[in-house]
Design a protein around this motif. Structure first.
Motif: not given
Ligand SMILES: [Ca+2]
Ligand SMILES: [Ca+2]
Ligand SMILES: [Ca+2]
Length: 286
Positions: A95-99, A104-106, A110-118, A123-125
């Motif tokens: 859903p956050d389209k970070d790849g 894998l967010e789990y 990392t945050d599945p609703n935030n493309a850039d957790t930190d 981006s997380d991906g």
């Molecule tokens: Ca994310």
């Protein structure tokens, strides 16, 4: 008539002879040192293979890339609920389209609703695909160690950021060295890791012989790559050895990229020389 006494002539001859002897020893030793130089001439070809994330939602290889963290479905479902994830693609969706698919967010925390957790602009991906820690701001790299039980090897992996040989040798003082721009643990592509098989007795560092026994590895043996993120997530990957060969330092076979996660270990060979490279190739199994 002569201006130089016989005694002076004799002295001059002596000096000349000594100079010849000195240069023979001096330049000869240079030749020997370069011939037996045990340093890896880390030939740094331009490694053009840019690491991409290449984790797709329906990838059957996904489990391998998730490392050892066998997913606990109940815990995953709780996590999905907290994060308002639902529907058919709760597992594979992005859903956050970070790849990174939710799975894998789990796994990476990392945050599945935030493309850039930190919130560091990457981006997380992209971070995970390139070995960066997705939960540590800036260019912090995931902490990685390499374990090979058969050889008694347990060493930190240094993320080398250089292709200048002198600097790469500095990295080898602190552990095994990851060639810049090659794959990150668990990611698609060829991850190249180098270590000393020998070094000068006076060389600095505690890893001068770390790959001394690399030749004892056989096809089928396991190399473990362990990663630790700042958020405490620990992911272990296992690579199984598929081939072993000796070649020249700049053989393209060492550097060639692969569509799936593979590992290339390299060290100088034969022991005590810089003549060739011993190469061990492995592919991910877990
Ligand atoms: Ca994310
Ligand atoms: Ca995502
Ligand atoms: Ca980030």
């Amino acid at each position: 008539m002569t201006f130089i006494s016989d005694n002076l002539k004799f002295q001059l001859k002596k000096v000349a002879l000594l100079a010849v002897l000195f240069s023979a020893v001096f330049f000869g030793s240079f030749y020997l040192v370069s011939f037996f130089d045990p340093h890896p001439a880390l030939k740094t070809k331009a490694i053009t293979a840019v690491q991409n994330l290449a984790i797709t939602a329906n990838d059957p290889e996904l489990q391998k890339r998730a490392g050892n963290d066998n997913i606990n479905l109940a815990a995953f479902n709780d996590w999905a609920k907290i994060n308002n994830l639902s529907g058919d693609n709760v597992y594979d969706g992005d859903p956050d389209k970070d790849g990174l698919p939710n799975y894998l967010e789990y796994i990476h925390g990392t945050d599945p609703n935030n493309a850039d957790t930190d919130g560091d602009g990457f981006s997380d991906g992209v971070e995970i695909g390139n070995g960066y820690d997705p939960d540590a701001k800036g260019e912090a790299m995931t902490v990685v160690s390499v374990e090979i039980d058969k050889l008694g090897v347990d060493a930190p992996m240094v993320w080398s950021k250089t292709d200048i040989e002198a600097n790469m040798l500095k990295d080898l003082e602190n552990g095994l060295s990851h060639f810049m721009k090659t794959a990150a643990p668990g990611q698609n592509g060829n991850m190249i890791i180098s270590g000393h098989s020998s070094n000068y007795a006076w060389a600095k560092g505690g890893y001068n012989h770390i790959f001394e026994k690399l030749n004892d590895l056989q096809v089928g043996d396991i190399v473990k790559i362990k990663t630790v993120q700042k958020n405490g997530r620990m992911l272990d990957y296992q690579y199984k050895i598929t081939s072993k060969f000796v070649t020249t330092a700049n053989d393209q076979k060492i550097f060639e990229n692969t569509p799936t996660p593979t590992l290339t270990l390299t060290t100088c060979w034969p022991l005590g020389t810089n003549l060739k490279r011993l190469i061990v190739k492995a592919e991910i199994v877990k």
